[in-house]
Each structure stands twice: as C-alpha cells, then as structure tokens.
Design an enzyme around this catalytic site. Structure first.
Site, mmCIF file in Angstrom:
data_model
loop_
_atom_site.group_PDB
_atom_site.id
_atom_site.type_symbol
_atom_site.label_atom_id
_atom_site.label_comp_id
_atom_site.label_asym_id
_atom_site.label_seq_id
_atom_site.Cartn_x
_atom_site.Cartn_y
_atom_site.Cartn_z
ATOM 1 N N SER A 1 -10.819 -1.083 3.510
ATOM 2 C CA SER A 1 -9.810 -0.900 4.424
ATOM 3 C C SER A 1 -9.605 0.133 5.140
ATOM 4 C CB SER A 1 -8.551 -1.652 4.773
ATOM 5 O OG SER A 1 -9.125 -2.785 3.593
ATOM 6 N N GLU B 1 -5.024 3.502 6.278
ATOM 7 C CA GLU B 1 -4.829 3.196 4.888
ATOM 8 C C GLU B 1 -5.030 5.005 3.910
ATOM 9 O OE1 GLU B 1 -5.272 -0.518 2.748
ATOM 10 O OE2 GLU B 1 -6.275 0.826 1.369
ATOM 11 N N ARG C 1 0.732 -1.446 -0.014
ATOM 12 C CA ARG C 1 0.327 -0.146 -0.076
ATOM 13 C C ARG C 1 0.553 1.097 0.055
ATOM 14 N NH1 ARG C 1 -2.896 -3.704 -0.501
ATOM 15 N NH2 ARG C 1 -4.976 -4.017 0.170
HETATM 16 P P1 FAD Z 1 -9.012 8.096 -4.934
HETATM 17 O O1 FAD Z 1 -9.982 8.264 -3.524
HETATM 18 O O2 FAD Z 1 -9.706 9.365 -5.250
HETATM 19 O O3 FAD Z 1 -7.550 9.333 -4.500
HETATM 20 C C1 FAD Z 1 -6.156 8.414 -4.213
HETATM 21 C C2 FAD Z 1 -5.276 9.249 -3.907
HETATM 22 O O4 FAD Z 1 -4.312 9.672 -4.540
HETATM 23 C C3 FAD Z 1 -5.679 10.964 -3.165
HETATM 24 O O5 FAD Z 1 -4.656 11.318 -2.580
HETATM 25 C C4 FAD Z 1 -5.355 11.442 -4.153
HETATM 26 O O6 FAD Z 1 -5.447 13.099 -4.389
HETATM 27 C C5 FAD Z 1 -4.401 11.133 -5.138
HETATM 28 N N1 FAD Z 1 -4.604 11.144 -6.702
HETATM 29 C C6 FAD Z 1 -5.769 9.992 -7.703
HETATM 30 N N2 FAD Z 1 -5.820 10.695 -8.726
HETATM 31 C C7 FAD Z 1 -4.137 11.206 -8.517
HETATM 32 C C8 FAD Z 1 -3.564 11.727 -10.452
HETATM 33 N N3 FAD Z 1 -3.517 11.504 -11.054
HETATM 34 N N4 FAD Z 1 -2.451 12.202 -9.962
HETATM 35 C C9 FAD Z 1 -2.206 12.212 -8.491
HETATM 36 N N5 FAD Z 1 -2.558 12.136 -7.555
HETATM 37 C C10 FAD Z 1 -3.770 10.946 -7.686
HETATM 38 N N6 FAD Z 1 -7.431 -0.312 -1.886
HETATM 39 C C11 FAD Z 1 -7.054 -2.408 -2.771
HETATM 40 O O7 FAD Z 1 -5.489 -1.746 -2.423
HETATM 41 N N7 FAD Z 1 -7.352 -3.155 -2.592
HETATM 42 C C12 FAD Z 1 -8.461 -3.635 -2.407
HETATM 43 O O8 FAD Z 1 -8.927 -4.699 -2.278
HETATM 44 C C13 FAD Z 1 -9.438 -2.642 -2.372
HETATM 45 N N8 FAD Z 1 -10.959 -2.901 -1.859
HETATM 46 C C14 FAD Z 1 -11.785 -1.687 -1.902
HETATM 47 C C15 FAD Z 1 -12.889 -2.097 -2.090
HETATM 48 C C16 FAD Z 1 -13.844 -0.923 -1.407
HETATM 49 C C17 FAD Z 1 -15.219 -1.262 -1.096
HETATM 50 C C18 FAD Z 1 -13.806 0.574 -1.442
HETATM 51 C C19 FAD Z 1 -14.277 1.504 -0.973
HETATM 52 C C20 FAD Z 1 -12.180 0.979 -1.592
HETATM 53 C C21 FAD Z 1 -11.315 -0.265 -1.586
HETATM 54 N N9 FAD Z 1 -9.650 -0.486 -1.618
HETATM 55 C C22 FAD Z 1 -9.086 -0.648 -2.278
HETATM 56 C C23 FAD Z 1 -9.379 1.715 -2.028
HETATM 57 C C24 FAD Z 1 -9.228 2.151 -3.358
HETATM 58 O O9 FAD Z 1 -9.929 1.239 -4.223
HETATM 59 C C25 FAD Z 1 -7.847 2.310 -3.945
HETATM 60 O O10 FAD Z 1 -7.455 2.660 -3.005
HETATM 61 C C26 FAD Z 1 -8.213 3.117 -5.878
HETATM 62 O O11 FAD Z 1 -6.824 2.663 -5.812
HETATM 63 C C27 FAD Z 1 -8.417 4.776 -4.703
HETATM 64 O O12 FAD Z 1 -8.715 4.790 -6.095
HETATM 65 P P2 FAD Z 1 -9.793 6.246 -6.204
HETATM 66 O O13 FAD Z 1 -9.043 7.119 -8.020
HETATM 67 O O14 FAD Z 1 -10.121 6.531 -5.686
HETATM 68 O O15 FAD Z 1 -8.553 6.915 -5.323
HETATM 69 N N1 EPU Z 2 -11.031 -11.467 9.581
HETATM 70 C C1 EPU Z 2 -11.169 -11.440 11.172
HETATM 71 N N2 EPU Z 2 -12.253 -10.216 11.340
HETATM 72 C C2 EPU Z 2 -12.702 -9.656 10.131
HETATM 73 C C3 EPU Z 2 -12.427 -9.642 8.977
HETATM 74 C C4 EPU Z 2 -11.607 -10.710 8.548
HETATM 75 O O1 EPU Z 2 -10.575 -11.702 11.809
HETATM 76 O O2 EPU Z 2 -14.292 -8.802 10.752
HETATM 77 C C5 EPU Z 2 -9.557 -12.372 9.776
HETATM 78 C C6 EPU Z 2 -9.685 -13.320 8.786
HETATM 79 O O3 EPU Z 2 -9.237 -14.242 10.195
HETATM 80 C C7 EPU Z 2 -9.297 -13.408 7.400
HETATM 81 C C8 EPU Z 2 -8.544 -12.492 7.412
HETATM 82 O O4 EPU Z 2 -9.084 -11.454 9.613
HETATM 83 O O5 EPU Z 2 -9.157 -14.820 7.430
HETATM 84 C C9 EPU Z 2 -7.977 -11.192 6.570
HETATM 85 O O6 EPU Z 2 -9.610 -11.249 6.173
HETATM 86 P P1 EPU Z 2 -9.520 -10.373 4.613
HETATM 87 O O7 EPU Z 2 -9.356 -11.572 3.709
HETATM 88 O O8 EPU Z 2 -11.104 -9.673 4.611
HETATM 89 O O9 EPU Z 2 -8.746 -9.821 4.211
HETATM 90 P P2 EPU Z 2 -7.896 -8.548 5.121
HETATM 91 O O10 EPU Z 2 -6.918 -8.396 5.760
HETATM 92 O O11 EPU Z 2 -9.121 -7.411 6.566
HETATM 93 C C10 EPU Z 2 -6.250 -7.472 2.808
HETATM 94 C C11 EPU Z 2 -6.625 -5.658 2.091
HETATM 95 C C12 EPU Z 2 -7.992 -5.472 1.390
HETATM 96 C C13 EPU Z 2 -8.395 -6.293 0.246
HETATM 97 C C14 EPU Z 2 -8.011 -8.051 0.948
HETATM 98 C C15 EPU Z 2 -8.567 -9.622 0.681
HETATM 99 C C16 EPU Z 2 -5.629 -4.382 3.733
HETATM 100 C C17 EPU Z 2 -5.235 -3.425 4.589
HETATM 101 N N3 EPU Z 2 -7.003 -4.824 3.113
HETATM 102 O O12 EPU Z 2 -7.786 -6.837 3.910
HETATM 103 O O13 EPU Z 2 -8.188 -4.342 0.598
HETATM 104 O O14 EPU Z 2 -8.999 -6.588 -0.221
HETATM 105 O O15 EPU Z 2 -6.810 -8.063 2.360
HETATM 106 O O16 EPU Z 2 -7.219 -9.802 -0.059
HETATM 107 O O17 EPU Z 2 -4.063 -4.679 3.595
HETATM 108 C C18 EPU Z 2 -8.711 -2.398 0.939
HETATM 109 O O18 EPU Z 2 -7.134 -1.635 0.766
HETATM 110 O O19 EPU Z 2 -9.286 -0.667 1.126
HETATM 111 C C19 EPU Z 2 -8.523 -3.147 0.920
HETATM 112 C C20 EPU Z 2 -10.196 -3.576 0.951
#
Ligand code: FAD
Ligand code: EPU
Length: 337
Positions: A236, A332, A166
């Site tokens: 997250s 994050e 991240r």
């Molecule tokens: P924004 O929120 O619009 O911007 C994020 C930052 O980047 C801000 O500081 C902004 O100013 C800057 N920025 C944006 N675009 C540019 C640009 N072109 N140039 C310079 N700066 C810029 N993340 C994960 O890694 N894994 C996941 O599994 C994951 N699951 C998610 C699930 C949900 C339901 C949600 C809501 C979020 C999740 N995220 C996850 C987090 C998020 O989706 C990612 O971090 C994504 O890459 C953010 O993209 P965005 O375009 O919305 O960024």
């Molecule tokens: N768990 C709990 N309680 C909960 C949820 C999860 O105890 O409420 C435990 C479970 O044992 C589970 C483990 O945590 O197996 C891991 O959970 P999960 O697979 O949901 O993954 P995470 O570590 O919580 C990370 C990323 C997610 C990404 C998933 C899938 C970060 C901060 N988050 O979550 O990314 O989608 O793995 O790989 O690394 C994001 O960055 O916004 C995001 C959603």
C-alpha cells in the site's frame, strides 16, 4: 582523510522492492551488532549519511543515496517456553514471514494472520505491520534499540512503543541514531483465532485451524498483491484515512457502499483503495509508474520507473482525491532522499 576508493557506488535495485535503480556510495551487509556499530562509527567519523534497511519493502528512493546503506542480517531466535505460552526473542534481521512459518512449526499461534508480509522483524515493529484484523502490537512484548551514539541497548516495553495504525515511537523519537536490534514476541499454544470479517463467508468456522488461516491468507495475498519478485511496489502506498463521523456522513450522502471500519475512538477508517477506484483514473501513468489494476492502493514500477516518477504519480493521486472527496491521503512508505 577518508579513502574514496572505499566507495563502490553499487545499485540498490535488488535491495528495494520498488526496484528503483539508484546507487549507494556503499552497501554493507551486517550480521552482528558489532559490525553495525563499526559501520556507524565510520560514518559518524567521516560525516557520511547512514541508513539501515531490512528488505527495502517500505521505502522509495528518490535519488542516488549519498551515503552508506546497511543491510540488516542480524539473525537468531531464542525461544523461552512456558506451559501455554512462549516468548520469542527475535533478532531484527530475521525475515518476517520465516518467523510466521517457524512459529506455526513449533506450535505457537498468533502470527498466522500476518502471513506473507515482506520485510524483516525489526522493521515490522517500526511500522506496526498489520493485515486481516491483526497487528504486530497484539503480540509484541518489547523492542530492543541500540543507541548508535553510545552503543547502549535500551528495552522499550510494549506500552511505551506507542503502537497505532502503521505507526510507533520508532518512526519518531527513535528514528535517527538508533537501530532496532531485537523484538520480543509472545505467542500462545492455545489458539485464539482472529476471524477477519472478509473470511467469514469464505471459511467454514467449524474446521478452521491456524494453518488453514495461514494458507488462505497466502492464497488471498498471492492473488491480490503484486509478486515482489516480479513487479516493483512497496505494498500500500498510502494509509487508509481515518475520518470523523461528520465527514463520513457527508460522504455517505453522496456515495454508497464505502468500505469502512469503526475505530475504538469513534473515528472511522475508510478504504483509500475505494476512493482511488471511485475517482476512475483513466490509464494514468508517469513513465513506468502506475496504479496496480487489482489493488488501487498500490503503485507499481512496471519496469524502469524512477522514484521521482512514482512520487509524481502519488502527488497527482493525492491532489485528485483531496479535490474530489476533501480527504488527504497520507503516504505509508518512507521516502529516502
Ligand atoms: P525497510 O523498507 O527495509 O525499512 C523501512 C524503514 O525502517 C526505513 O526507514 C528503514 O531505514 C527503517 N529500518 C529498517 N530496519 C531498521 C532497523 N533494524 N532499525 C532501525 N530502522 C530500521 N505492510 C503491512 O503492514 N501490511 C501488509 O499487509 C503489507 N503488505 C505488503 C505487501 C507487499 C507486496 C509489499 C512490497 C509491502 C507490504 N507491506 C505491508 C509493507 C512492508 O512489507 C512492511 O512495512 C515491512 O515491515 C517493511 O520491512 P522492511 O524490512 O522491508 O523495511
Ligand atoms: N477496494 C477497492 N478497490 C481496490 C481494492 C480494494 O474498492 O482496488 C475496497 C474493497 O471494497 C475492499 C476494501 O477496499 O474490500 C479493502 O481492501 P483490502 O482488503 O485489499 O485492504 P486495504 O485496506 O486496501 C489494507 C492494508 C494492507 C493489508 C490489507 C489486508 C493499509 C494501508 N493497507 O489494505 O497492507 O494487507 O488491508 O488486511 O492499511 C501494506 O500496508 O502495505 C498493505 C498491503
């Protein structure tokens, strides 16, 4: 003198997935690099704060933004195909999940584990998005950044991007005064599946395809994560903490079954969701800000929470986890003031 009527104080509620109802002095959608430069020049000339957003899925607005919010919609994908690989030059305003689906349609693989992550391609590089054993850094070849001060575009090759969990150079050295314009992504015709440990029991290894992985991950995510269309969140809220083996030993002497992954550098990444779960917060909420029941690492805006309420809840969680486990949870998401 700057014409004040240029400002319209529009709501950003639909432009951040936390659905925080704050305003910006003005919101400008840009579709070209030139229009991005024009907005930046205006802001610079009149000393107005400027921020660029993709889909607003990794930000928390703490108050009304006293400047101009630029929504990046610079789109386009240029495909350079070789025999077994292809290079996708993707403009930063493309939606990430549209790119994942497009890559599968044209028969090039490597993005399927990153299915359904909200946000744009440019922001994916900033965050080095990751899920289910994959990270953007596995496929990213370069990132093109525009210096808003002299309008030059610089290519940062993957080994200079300092990608880690991240994190990347775009959260530090290239955070202010730069905009990500495009990202180079290398994919392969020959599929090299990443079978994340939690799939192993669920998917029969004999009949997996990139499409079955894509579908399975979409299914998992739809079940586990809040639907951004309905419930406000930024995924997250905290990163999973990475701790030393010594600290882990202390924890495992007190608790069993801590979900963890050993890192290449000998440190251990443990589950922040598990720590929050283990604390057993009882119906904790600050206004409409609360912990998502199905996934404790996610803070949600049930309806009308403010950014400050979500921040307050996150601070309570951080303090409680620090006191109970002696582990600091790092956010994050990006706080916008
Ligand atoms: P924004 O929120 O619009 O911007 C994020 C930052 O980047 C801000 O500081 C902004 O100013 C800057 N920025 C944006 N675009 C540019 C640009 N072109 N140039 C310079 N700066 C810029 N993340 C994960 O890694 N894994 C996941 O599994 C994951 N699951 C998610 C699930 C949900 C339901 C949600 C809501 C979020 C999740 N995220 C996850 C987090 C998020 O989706 C990612 O971090 C994504 O890459 C953010 O993209 P965005 O375009 O919305 O960024
Ligand atoms: N768990 C709990 N309680 C909960 C949820 C999860 O105890 O409420 C435990 C479970 O044992 C589970 C483990 O945590 O197996 C891991 O959970 P999960 O697979 O949901 O993954 P995470 O570590 O919580 C990370 C990323 C997610 C990404 C998933 C899938 C970060 C901060 N988050 O979550 O990314 O989608 O793995 O790989 O690394 C994001 O960055 O916004 C995001 C959603």
């Amino acid at each position: 003198m700057f014409k004040k009527k240029y400002f319209s104080y529009e709501s950003l509620k639909k432009l951040n997935t936390f659905k925080i109802n704050v305003t910006a002095k003005k919101i400008v959608f840009v579709k070209t690099i030139q229009s991005l430069i024009n907005v930046w020049n205006t802001c610079k000339f009149y000393s107005i704060p400027f921020i660029i957003l993709g889909e607003g899925s990794n930000v928390l607005f703490l108050k009304n933004y006293q400047g101009i919010v630029v929504i990046n919609r610079i789109k386009g994908i240029i495909v350079t195909e070789k025999k077994k690989t292809c290079l996708l030059h993707v403009y930063s305003g493309e939606k990430w999940n549209d790119l994942v689906k497009y890559s599968l349609r044209i028969g090039f693989f490597g993005l399927e584990n990153l299915a359904l992550i909200p946000g744009c391609v440019g922001s994916a590089a900033i965050q080095n998005i990751g899920a289910y054993g994959a990270e953007l850094k596995n496929v990213c070849q370069y990132v093109d950044v525009l210096s808003l001060n002299d309008n030059s575009i610089k290519r940062i090759y993957k080994n200079e991007c300092k990608f880690s969990y991240r994190n990347s150079i775009f959260k530090h050295q290239y955070k202010y005064g730069y905009a990500i314009i495009s990202v180079g992504i290398k994919l392969s015709k020959i599929w090299n599946p990443i079978i994340f440990h939690s799939f192993k029991k669920k998917i029969k290894c004999t009949n997996i395809t990139p499409y079955s992985i894509f579908n399975y991950i979409c299914y998992l995510r739809r079940n586990k994560l809040p639907n951004p269309k309905k419930t406000g969140s930024a995924g997250s809220f905290f990163k999973n903490p990475i701790i030393s083996k010594k600290k882990l030993k202390k924890l495992t002497s007190l608790y069993t079954n801590i979900p963890m992954h050993l890192q290449k550098n000998g440190l251990v990444k443990i589950s922040a969701a598990w720590l929050i779960e283990k604390y057993r917060f009882k119906n904790i909420h600050i206004g409409d800000a609360e912990i998502y029941k199905k996934q404790k690492l996610i803070l949600i805006n049930r309806k009308n929470a403010t950014g400050l309420e979500i921040l307050k809840l996150s601070k309570i969680i951080t303090i409680c986890i620090l006191k109970k486990f002696n582990i600091f949870l790092q956010p994050e998401i990006d706080f916008i003031r």
